[in-house]
Scaffold this active site. Structure first.
Site, PDB file in Angstrom:
ATOM      1  N   LYS A 111       0.820  -1.217   0.000  1.00  0.00           N
ATOM      2  CA  LYS A 111       0.000   0.000   0.000  1.00  0.00           C
ATOM      3  C   LYS A 111       0.850   1.262   0.000  1.00  0.00           C
ATOM      4  O   LYS A 111       0.469   2.269  -0.594  1.00  0.00           O
ATOM      5  CB  LYS A 111      -0.965   0.001   1.180  1.00  0.00           C
ATOM      6  CG  LYS A 111      -2.045  -1.055   1.021  1.00  0.00           C
ATOM      7  CD  LYS A 111      -3.304  -0.744   1.776  1.00  0.00           C
ATOM      8  CE  LYS A 111      -4.390  -1.700   1.298  1.00  0.00           C
ATOM      9  NZ  LYS A 111      -5.615  -1.623   2.031  1.00  0.00           N
ATOM     10  N   LYS A 194      -5.202  -9.759  -6.545  1.00  0.00           N
ATOM     11  CA  LYS A 194      -6.448  -9.938  -5.787  1.00  0.00           C
ATOM     12  C   LYS A 194      -7.491  -8.923  -6.238  1.00  0.00           C
ATOM     13  O   LYS A 194      -7.152  -7.789  -6.588  1.00  0.00           O
ATOM     14  CB  LYS A 194      -6.044  -9.785  -4.311  1.00  0.00           C
ATOM     15  CG  LYS A 194      -7.055  -9.315  -3.337  1.00  0.00           C
ATOM     16  CD  LYS A 194      -6.421  -9.223  -1.962  1.00  0.00           C
ATOM     17  CE  LYS A 194      -6.481  -7.781  -1.492  1.00  0.00           C
ATOM     18  NZ  LYS A 194      -7.306  -7.532  -0.323  1.00  0.00           N
ATOM     19  N   LYS A 197     -10.747  -3.195  -3.733  1.00  0.00           N
ATOM     20  CA  LYS A 197     -11.534  -1.957  -3.828  1.00  0.00           C
ATOM     21  C   LYS A 197     -10.757  -0.852  -4.512  1.00  0.00           C
ATOM     22  O   LYS A 197     -11.332   0.013  -5.168  1.00  0.00           O
ATOM     23  CB  LYS A 197     -11.858  -1.453  -2.418  1.00  0.00           C
ATOM     24  CG  LYS A 197     -12.732  -2.334  -1.599  1.00  0.00           C
ATOM     25  CD  LYS A 197     -12.841  -1.680  -0.218  1.00  0.00           C
ATOM     26  CE  LYS A 197     -13.482  -2.606   0.770  1.00  0.00           C
ATOM     27  NZ  LYS A 197     -12.883  -2.479   2.098  1.00  0.00           N
TER      28      LYS A 197
HETATM   29  N1  AQP Z   1     -10.178 -10.494  -3.110  1.00  0.00           N
HETATM   30  C1  AQP Z   1     -10.586 -10.958  -1.940  1.00  0.00           C
HETATM   31  N2  AQP Z   1     -10.918 -12.263  -1.796  1.00  0.00           N
HETATM   32  C2  AQP Z   1     -11.346 -12.764  -0.599  1.00  0.00           C
HETATM   33  N3  AQP Z   1     -11.475 -11.982   0.505  1.00  0.00           N
HETATM   34  C3  AQP Z   1     -11.176 -10.680   0.408  1.00  0.00           C
HETATM   35  N4  AQP Z   1     -11.202  -9.653   1.285  1.00  0.00           N
HETATM   36  C4  AQP Z   1     -10.801  -8.515   0.683  1.00  0.00           C
HETATM   37  N5  AQP Z   1     -10.482  -8.757  -0.598  1.00  0.00           N
HETATM   38  C5  AQP Z   1     -10.722 -10.093  -0.804  1.00  0.00           C
HETATM   39  C6  AQP Z   1     -11.630  -9.804   2.674  1.00  0.00           C
HETATM   40  O1  AQP Z   1     -12.642  -8.843   2.933  1.00  0.00           O
HETATM   41  C7  AQP Z   1     -12.545  -8.441   4.292  1.00  0.00           C
HETATM   42  C8  AQP Z   1     -12.621  -6.959   4.381  1.00  0.00           C
HETATM   43  O2  AQP Z   1     -11.526  -6.365   3.746  1.00  0.00           O
HETATM   44  P1  AQP Z   1     -11.165  -4.864   4.099  1.00  0.00           P
HETATM   45  O3  AQP Z   1     -12.247  -3.975   3.705  1.00  0.00           O
HETATM   46  O4  AQP Z   1     -10.811  -4.746   5.524  1.00  0.00           O
HETATM   47  O5  AQP Z   1      -9.891  -4.510   3.317  1.00  0.00           O
HETATM   48  P2  AQP Z   1      -9.013  -5.125   2.240  1.00  0.00           P
HETATM   49  O6  AQP Z   1      -8.635  -6.532   2.527  1.00  0.00           O
HETATM   50  O7  AQP Z   1      -7.881  -4.207   2.140  1.00  0.00           O
HETATM   51  O8  AQP Z   1      -9.974  -5.061   0.992  1.00  0.00           O
HETATM   52  P3  AQP Z   1      -9.570  -4.663  -0.454  1.00  0.00           P
HETATM   53  O9  AQP Z   1     -10.748  -4.779  -1.294  1.00  0.00           O
HETATM   54  O10 AQP Z   1      -8.394  -5.430  -0.903  1.00  0.00           O
HETATM   55  O11 AQP Z   1      -9.196  -3.141  -0.332  1.00  0.00           O
HETATM   56  P4  AQP Z   1      -7.904  -2.403  -0.808  1.00  0.00           P
HETATM   57  O12 AQP Z   1      -8.022  -2.284  -2.288  1.00  0.00           O
HETATM   58  O13 AQP Z   1      -8.001  -1.078  -0.138  1.00  0.00           O
HETATM   59  O14 AQP Z   1      -6.729  -3.214  -0.381  1.00  0.00           O
HETATM   60  C9  AQP Z   1     -11.269  -9.037   4.858  1.00  0.00           C
HETATM   61  O15 AQP Z   1     -11.588 -10.178   5.641  1.00  0.00           O
HETATM   62  C10 AQP Z   1     -10.504  -9.445   3.647  1.00  0.00           C
HETATM   63  O16 AQP Z   1      -9.680 -10.569   3.895  1.00  0.00           O
END
Ligand code: AQP
Length: 342
Positions: A111, A194, A197
Site C-alpha cells: 500500500k 487480488k 476496492k
Molecule cells: N479479493 C478478496 N478475496 C477474498 N477476501 C477478500 N477480502 C478482501 N479482498 C478479498 C476480505 O474482505 C474483508 C474486508 O476487507 P477490508 O475492507 O478490511 O480490506 P481489504 O482486505 O484491504 O480489501 P480490499 O478490497 O483489498 O481493499 P484495498 O483495495 O483497499 O486493499 C477481509 O476479511 C478481507 O480478507
C-alpha cells in the site's frame, strides 16, 4: 468455539471478494456463535478519505452486512470509532509490538509502495490497531480472507508477548477462520492480482451494488485463456487447485472458484460439470448465477444505505453493546499494566 470478531473497512467499492471472503461467512457463523462485526472506520483513515464519503461508506458497509443477512438481534454490529476501547488498547499494543515485526508486513509495503516516507504512521501501525480490535473483546476466532493471514499472525504474536511480559493469561491467542470456496477472489482483468476496492479499473471487480447488465459485461470481458475448462483430475487429492495449475491458468481457476462459492458446491463437482466447456458457454452460466445471488443483496443494500436513520440506529445500539463488553476488559488491561484507576 468462543467469540468471533471481524470487520470490513468503509473504503467504498465493496466487491465480490469482500462478500465471498468475509461477509457471507459472517452470516454462516452467526447461527451458533457469539459474533461481533465491526465497520472499521479508524482503519479506513490510514489513507485519505473524503469525510462525506466516509460517512456514506460506513452506512453502506453496514447495509451490506444487513442485506447479506447478518442479524443485529443476534450479532453486535457497530462502527469502530464509536467504541474508544479500540484506540485505547491500540496504544498499549503499540508499546508491545516490535518495529521488526511491523517491518515484515507485506500489506504496508504494497500500500505504501515506493513512497514509504509519505505514508501515514497509522498505515504502518494498522496491524496493531487490528490486534486491539480483536483483543478488546478477547475474541478467539477471526473470519478473514487469505490476505489478512499475516496480520492475524501478528495479533497472535502481540497477544502472546503481552501475556508473557506481564505474566498473565489475559488474552486468548486468536485463530484465523479462513473458509469457503473463495478465500482469495482474484481480479477479473488479471488473475494474479487480488480483486480489490482500490484497483483503478472498475472492470477488475464485481461490486456488490452492480446492476445485472454491469455484472454481465464484466464477466463477458473477464480475461481468460484459449483452452477449454479443466476437469476434476486437475485438482489434488484434497480437491484443491495445485499451485502450478493455478499459476498456469489463474483466470480459469478464479472464475471456477467464484462459481463454486456462489453456487455453494465443492470445486471438484463444479470442474466435473464444466470439464471441456468453452469460456463463452461457462461465462453465461456464471453471469446468471452471479446476478441471482448478488442482485437481491445489492438492491437491499441500496435501499438500506438510503435509510440513514435505521442504519445509524443499528450502529448506535451495537456500539452500546460493544462498550459493555470492552470496558471490563480494558479495566483488566489497565490493572495488569499498572495504570492507576482512581
Ligand atoms: N479479493 C478478496 N478475496 C477474498 N477476501 C477478500 N477480502 C478482501 N479482498 C478479498 C476480505 O474482505 C474483508 C474486508 O476487507 P477490508 O475492507 O478490511 O480490506 P481489504 O482486505 O484491504 O480489501 P480490499 O478490497 O483489498 O481493499 P484495498 O483495495 O483497499 O486493499 C477481509 O476479511 C478481507 O480478507
Amino acid at each position: 468455539m468462543g467469540r468471533i470478531f471481524s470487520g470490513v473497512q468503509p473504503t467504498g467499492n465493496l466487491h465480490l471478494g469482500n462478500y465471498l471472503g468475509a461477509i457471507q461467512n459472517f452470516v454462516t457463523l452467526q447461527q451458533d456463535h457469539d459474533c461481533i462485526y465491526c465497520v472499521v472506520d479508524l482503519h479506513a483513515v490510514t489513507v485519505w478519505q473524503d469525510p462525506a464519503e466516509l460517512t456514506h461508506n460506513t452506512r453502506e458497509v453496514t447495509a451490506a452486512y444487513l442485506a447479506a443477512g447478518v442479524d443485529p438481534g443476534q450479532c453486535v454490529i457497530f462502527n469502530q470509532s464509536q467504541v474508544s476501547a479500540h484506540a485505547e488498547l491500540a496504544w498499549v499494543l503499540n508499546c508491545v509490538a516490535r518495529l521488526g515485526w511491523l517491518n515484515r508486513m507485506t500489506q504496508f509495503k504494497e500500500k505504501a509502495g515506493k513512497h514509504k516516507e509519505n505514508a501515514s504512521v497509522g498505515l504502518y501501525a494498522y496491524p496493531n490497531l487490528m490486534a486491539a480490535d480483536i483483543l478488546a473483546y478477547k475474541a478467539t476466532h477471526v473470519p478473514v480472507g487469505e490476505d489478512q493471514k499475516q496480520h492475524l499472525e501478528l495479533t497472535r504474536d502481540i497477544a502472546q508477548k503481552f501475556n508473557n511480559d506481564y505474566g498473565t493469561d489475559c488474552f486468548p491467542i486468536p485463530e484465523p477462520l479462513i473458509f469457503g470456496a473463495a478465500t482469495r477472489v482474484m481480479s477479473l482483468r488479471d488473475g494474479r492480482n487480488k480483486m480489490s476496492k482500490s484497483d483503478p479499473s472498475d472492470m477488475s471487480r464485481i461490486n456488490m451494488t452492480d446492476e445485472a447488465d454491469a455484472i454481465a459485461k464484466k464477466i463477458r470481458k473477464a480475461r481468460t485463456d484459449p483452452d477449454p475448462l479443466p476437469g476434476p483430475e486437475a485438482l489434488d487429492a484434497e480437491g484443491r487447485i495445485p499451485a502450478e495449475a493455478e499459476q498456469a491458468r489463474p483466470e480459469a481457476y478464479n472464475l471456477l472458484g467464484i462459481y463454486a462459492a456462489l453456487v455453494d458446491r465443492p470445486l471438484p463437482e463444479v470442474l466435473g460439470e464444466f470439464e471441456g466447456a468453452q469460456f463463452s458457454q461457462f461465462k453465461e452460466v456464471l453471469t446468471d448465477l452471479a446476478v441471482t445471488v448478488l442482485g437481491p443483496v445489492g438492491s437491499d443494500m441500496k435501499r438500506l444505505t438510503g435509510d440513514a436513520a435505521y442504519v445509524d440506529g443499528v450502529l448506535k445500539a451495537g456500539a452500546e453493546r460493544a462498550r459493555e463488553i470492552t470496558q471490563p476488559i480494558l479495566h483488566e488491561v489497565h490493572d495488569i499494566v499498572g495504570f492507576l484507576r482512581a
